[in-house]
Design a protein around this motif. Sequence first.
Motif, PDB file in Angstrom:
ATOM      1  N   ASP A  29      38.956  34.642  -5.981  1.00  0.00           N
ATOM      2  CA  ASP A  29      38.152  35.385  -4.944  1.00  0.00           C
ATOM      3  C   ASP A  29      37.303  34.394  -4.356  1.00  0.00           C
ATOM      4  N   VAL A  30      37.157  34.327  -2.843  1.00  0.00           N
ATOM      5  CA  VAL A  30      36.496  33.395  -1.972  1.00  0.00           C
ATOM      6  C   VAL A  30      35.381  34.362  -1.128  1.00  0.00           C
ATOM      7  N   GLU A  31      34.162  34.052  -1.326  1.00  0.00           N
ATOM      8  CA  GLU A  31      33.154  34.850  -0.629  1.00  0.00           C
ATOM      9  C   GLU A  31      32.410  33.776   0.174  1.00  0.00           C
ATOM     10  N   PHE A  32      32.542  33.814   1.372  1.00  0.00           N
ATOM     11  CA  PHE A  32      31.883  32.763   2.479  1.00  0.00           C
ATOM     12  C   PHE A  32      30.574  33.297   2.676  1.00  0.00           C
ATOM     13  N   ALA A  33      29.715  32.516   2.276  1.00  0.00           N
ATOM     14  CA  ALA A  33      28.029  32.627   2.359  1.00  0.00           C
ATOM     15  C   ALA A  33      27.561  32.112   3.819  1.00  0.00           C
ATOM     16  N   ILE A  34      27.023  32.777   4.442  1.00  0.00           N
ATOM     17  CA  ILE A  34      26.418  32.134   5.793  1.00  0.00           C
ATOM     18  C   ILE A  34      24.894  31.823   5.309  1.00  0.00           C
ATOM     19  N   VAL A  35      24.524  30.818   5.197  1.00  0.00           N
ATOM     20  CA  VAL A  35      23.126  30.367   4.792  1.00  0.00           C
ATOM     21  C   VAL A  35      22.344  29.417   5.304  1.00  0.00           C
ATOM     22  N   ARG A  36      21.087  29.260   5.508  1.00  0.00           N
ATOM     23  CA  ARG A  36      20.354  28.535   6.325  1.00  0.00           C
ATOM     24  C   ARG A  36      20.190  27.054   5.610  1.00  0.00           C
ATOM     25  N   GLY A  37      20.713  26.057   6.301  1.00  0.00           N
ATOM     26  CA  GLY A  37      20.767  24.713   5.540  1.00  0.00           C
ATOM     27  C   GLY A  37      19.269  23.950   5.805  1.00  0.00           C
ATOM     28  N   GLU A  38      19.303  22.793   5.178  1.00  0.00           N
ATOM     29  CA  GLU A  38      18.322  22.011   5.434  1.00  0.00           C
ATOM     30  C   GLU A  38      18.109  21.424   6.796  1.00  0.00           C
ATOM     31  N   ARG A  39      16.847  21.320   7.296  1.00  0.00           N
ATOM     32  CA  ARG A  39      16.635  20.872   8.246  1.00  0.00           C
ATOM     33  C   ARG A  39      16.531  19.177   8.606  1.00  0.00           C
ATOM     34  N   ILE A  40      17.774  18.808   8.711  1.00  0.00           N
ATOM     35  CA  ILE A  40      18.200  17.217   8.465  1.00  0.00           C
ATOM     36  C   ILE A  40      18.850  16.928   9.840  1.00  0.00           C
ATOM     37  N   PHE A  41      18.301  15.849  10.443  1.00  0.00           N
ATOM     38  CA  PHE A  41      18.868  15.564  11.745  1.00  0.00           C
ATOM     39  C   PHE A  41      19.522  14.004  11.304  1.00  0.00           C
ATOM     40  N   VAL A  42      20.579  13.707  12.333  1.00  0.00           N
ATOM     41  CA  VAL A  42      21.180  12.318  12.175  1.00  0.00           C
ATOM     42  C   VAL A  42      20.307  11.459  13.031  1.00  0.00           C
ATOM     43  N   GLU A  43      19.866  10.401  12.299  1.00  0.00           N
ATOM     44  CA  GLU A  43      18.909   9.655  13.188  1.00  0.00           C
ATOM     45  C   GLU A  43      19.634   8.469  14.370  1.00  0.00           C
ATOM     46  N   ARG A  44      20.582   7.890  13.367  1.00  0.00           N
ATOM     47  CA  ARG A  44      21.475   7.030  14.067  1.00  0.00           C
ATOM     48  C   ARG A  44      22.977   6.661  13.384  1.00  0.00           C
ATOM     49  N   ILE A  45      23.711   6.223  14.026  1.00  0.00           N
ATOM     50  CA  ILE A  45      25.115   6.141  13.486  1.00  0.00           C
ATOM     51  C   ILE A  45      25.315   4.534  13.581  1.00  0.00           C
ATOM     52  N   ASP A  46      25.269   3.794  12.372  1.00  0.00           N
ATOM     53  CA  ASP A  46      25.670   2.499  12.354  1.00  0.00           C
ATOM     54  C   ASP A  46      27.077   2.014  12.083  1.00  0.00           C
ATOM     55  N   ILE A  47      27.554   1.218  12.806  1.00  0.00           N
ATOM     56  CA  ILE A  47      28.804   0.711  12.643  1.00  0.00           C
ATOM     57  C   ILE A  47      29.007  -0.850  12.277  1.00  0.00           C
ATOM     58  N   GLU A  48      29.936  -0.932  11.155  1.00  0.00           N
ATOM     59  CA  GLU A  48      29.667  -2.658  10.966  1.00  0.00           C
ATOM     60  C   GLU A  48      31.187  -2.947  10.683  1.00  0.00           C
ATOM     61  N   GLY A  49      31.772  -4.141  10.712  1.00  0.00           N
ATOM     62  CA  GLY A  49      32.924  -4.469  10.241  1.00  0.00           C
ATOM     63  C   GLY A  49      34.070  -4.535  11.445  1.00  0.00           C
ATOM     64  N   ASN A  50      33.717  -3.642  12.585  1.00  0.00           N
ATOM     65  CA  ASN A  50      34.793  -3.872  13.703  1.00  0.00           C
ATOM     66  C   ASN A  50      34.478  -5.240  14.548  1.00  0.00           C
ATOM     67  N   THR A  51      35.267  -6.222  13.970  1.00  0.00           N
ATOM     68  CA  THR A  51      35.315  -7.442  14.682  1.00  0.00           C
ATOM     69  C   THR A  51      36.208  -7.446  15.803  1.00  0.00           C
ATOM     70  N   THR A  52      37.186  -6.316  16.142  1.00  0.00           N
ATOM     71  CA  THR A  52      37.991  -6.383  17.293  1.00  0.00           C
ATOM     72  C   THR A  52      37.531  -5.031  17.897  1.00  0.00           C
ATOM     73  N   THR A  53      37.524  -3.840  17.356  1.00  0.00           N
ATOM     74  CA  THR A  53      37.622  -2.671  17.708  1.00  0.00           C
ATOM     75  C   THR A  53      36.063  -2.145  18.429  1.00  0.00           C
ATOM     76  N   LEU A  54      36.000  -2.059  19.604  1.00  0.00           N
ATOM     77  CA  LEU A  54      34.858  -1.454  20.293  1.00  0.00           C
ATOM     78  C   LEU A  54      34.207  -0.398  19.297  1.00  0.00           C
ATOM     79  N   ASP A  55      32.789  -0.381  19.296  1.00  0.00           N
ATOM     80  CA  ASP A  55      31.823   0.614  18.587  1.00  0.00           C
ATOM     81  C   ASP A  55      32.293   2.032  19.234  1.00  0.00           C
ATOM     82  N   GLN A  56      32.590   2.194  20.379  1.00  0.00           N
ATOM     83  CA  GLN A  56      32.698   3.451  21.239  1.00  0.00           C
ATOM     84  C   GLN A  56      34.077   4.137  20.667  1.00  0.00           C
ATOM     85  N   VAL A  57      35.088   3.219  20.014  1.00  0.00           N
ATOM     86  CA  VAL A  57      36.061   3.617  19.763  1.00  0.00           C
ATOM     87  C   VAL A  57      35.960   4.614  18.356  1.00  0.00           C
ATOM     88  N   VAL A  58      35.213   3.913  17.442  1.00  0.00           N
ATOM     89  CA  VAL A  58      34.811   4.546  16.101  1.00  0.00           C
ATOM     90  C   VAL A  58      33.939   5.654  16.526  1.00  0.00           C
TER      91      VAL A  58
END
Length: 776
Positions: A353-382
Amino acid sequence: MRKTAGRIGKSENGLVRPALIAAFLGSVAIAAPVVGPAFAQTYSFSSVQVEGNSAIEPATIIAYAGIGRGEEVTAARLNDAYQNIVNSGLFESVELEPQGNTLVIRVVEYPMINIVNFEGNSRLKDEELAEIAKSRGRLVYSPSQAEEDAAAIADAYRLRGRIAATVDPRIIRRDGNRVDLVFEVTEGKVAEIERLSFVGNRAFSDRRLRQVLETKQAGLLRQVIQRDTFVAERLELDKQLLRDFYLARGYADVQVLDATSDVSRERDAFFVTITIREGQQFRIGQTSTVSEIEGVDAAEFEAVQRIRSGEVWSPALIDNNVTRMENLALRKGLNFVRVDPRITRDERGGLLDVEFAIVRGERIFVERIDIEGNTTTLDQVVRRQFRTVEGDPFNAREIRQSAERIRALGFFADAQVNAEPGSSSDSVVVNVDVEEQPTGSLTFGASYGVEAGIGFNIGLSEKNFLGRGQSVGLSLTTGADATEGSFSFTEPAFLGRDLAWSFGVSYRESDNANSASYDTRVGRLTTGLEFPLGELSRLQVRYTYQDSKISNPPAGVSPIIAAEVAQGAVTSSALGYTYSYDSRISGLNPKGGVLLRFSQDFAGLGGDSKYIMTTGLALAETKVMQEEVTLRTIFEGGMINSLGGTNSRVTERFFGNSKIRGFESNGIGPRDGTEALGGNMFAVARFEADFPVGLPEEYGISGGLFMDVGSVWSLDNTLGSGGVNVDDSMNIRSAAGFSVFWDTPVGPLRLNFSKALAKEDYDREQSFDLTISTKF
């Protein structure tokens, strides 16, 4: 004051001479005063003399020793100086001998490496081994480094299944204190997987589970199949693949307990056994939605669910419904809302039995997204694989889905996405660590068809062009009666959106020596945009320009073809669209799914031809009998409606080639004498069953049964030779037979053996056909 002592030294094989050290320390002890407390005797050297060096400067050796002029040093300090020089790795032997106020340091330098050679290797080329070894020409020879290089080379062979490989470093001394370093390689035999078996599986056979694994049993093609070699690291991936397989089929408690491997006495084969605890299969019981946030109506969120009682439970089914509900929250401007699926088990009934509960999550923001290891692929593609940007509320499920989208690109051998604490307690940093892999290919090949004979092709493709995520393809194909070339380009994120722009050109010339008495030339240019309409549906809109010409008809050709030849080169300018719906891509039903495709092209926006071309396809497939047998039904049809008093041409009409097996190319449909004319309409129903034939699955051979029913009919101009109307009625054809599928290194081959059941007298039958197996 002059003190006497023995030498501190190192032998030629690099071992410290303990006797000399003992003698040195013993002499110090004898010389020490007897009266009063015992203190360590000290030395002071006014000079340090270095002997035996040629390539390394004396100042460098004295610096390693770390003893300054006039500095008082103990015997222990002298031993430390000795160890410092030895540990530099530059000398075969080292001796320290005090001579009065002078400390003499005698060294024998390691030779310089002249060249590095590899002998006995064939599976790995010299260039590959040179990249692995760190020993290089013009560097100082180091026995320890040579041993490390030998171990690294042996490990490279192990990853290719040759666990019996040995590598021995040898040196050949040359003049001028130089050596040639030679790695003698004994490759040994490939350690194949002789048997891959399972313990504890009841719901699925060993055969079915072996299809899931990346590791394969050795078989007929063991000399060319690389996945049948044993690689220990691959077993962990196989365990996860098995677990995912069972979870997708409702086995919520599945455990892959162990994966053991035993090597044969000859060390050329492995026996792998995987132990599984399946548990029971669960289905969805009752579902409900509750809201624990004031002002949020649970009924609105329940309305977007796509989950039914009685469905087989799977993580993908739950995640997809949670994603729909969280996306609804975002559209309503509700930030920091999380949907928690709460599961209640009914072991006796096999229900969750599945109950989907709509709850208040923590107030956490994404500060930044760091991408490493892509020597050929541009950051924007990732970065464009994320639905989240810097400053957005953090959603762990969205980050996981973004990681899956990055892996699905196929640009990276590995992609890890993790969230770590940011600069404040309410922020996180998303770290993306990727490992590039080759994305281009150059192919040379040959093809064979029962009618077309032998053909050759060359292809160049790159799916990450200039690291921008763009796809480029170029191909040239030649056959017994046709030559074709094409170029394609696709930008998957046109204008920075989920909008794919494509452009393609193709050119084909055919003398149709095997199927027609005239030549054709068709050039085509197509450009279009494709975008999603829903989770499982997409729409493509396109523009197509085509130039075609029919030429070189023989005397007595059909008047219908002669009339089309007289038109000369004919152009068409058309706008079109294709709608597609594919439930197989969701993964919700691992046993099969449905594919629907509907297309229309409207020609008449300039050009000579005016028509509406409509095609459609509906496919449904499912797996039965422990998923070892696949049942498939396909309905396909098409129609051309000519407009403005124009007639369709042979280069536009349908021929039903490869649609109904049991007949040659251009072998069915309206015909004037021996000339196939094609038709303005076609319809076909195909019924197929694919199944194992009892051979070991590592051979890649399976079987199938099929039955095809359909027809090609309708012409705008039916006046044929001698003023007799061509029969363009809907005459049903049918054929049945069996297929042999063979997965070979050159591609999946399909051998069809068929018998026409219903046909016309003028149709051309074909009881055997060999083709490349394709998927819709």
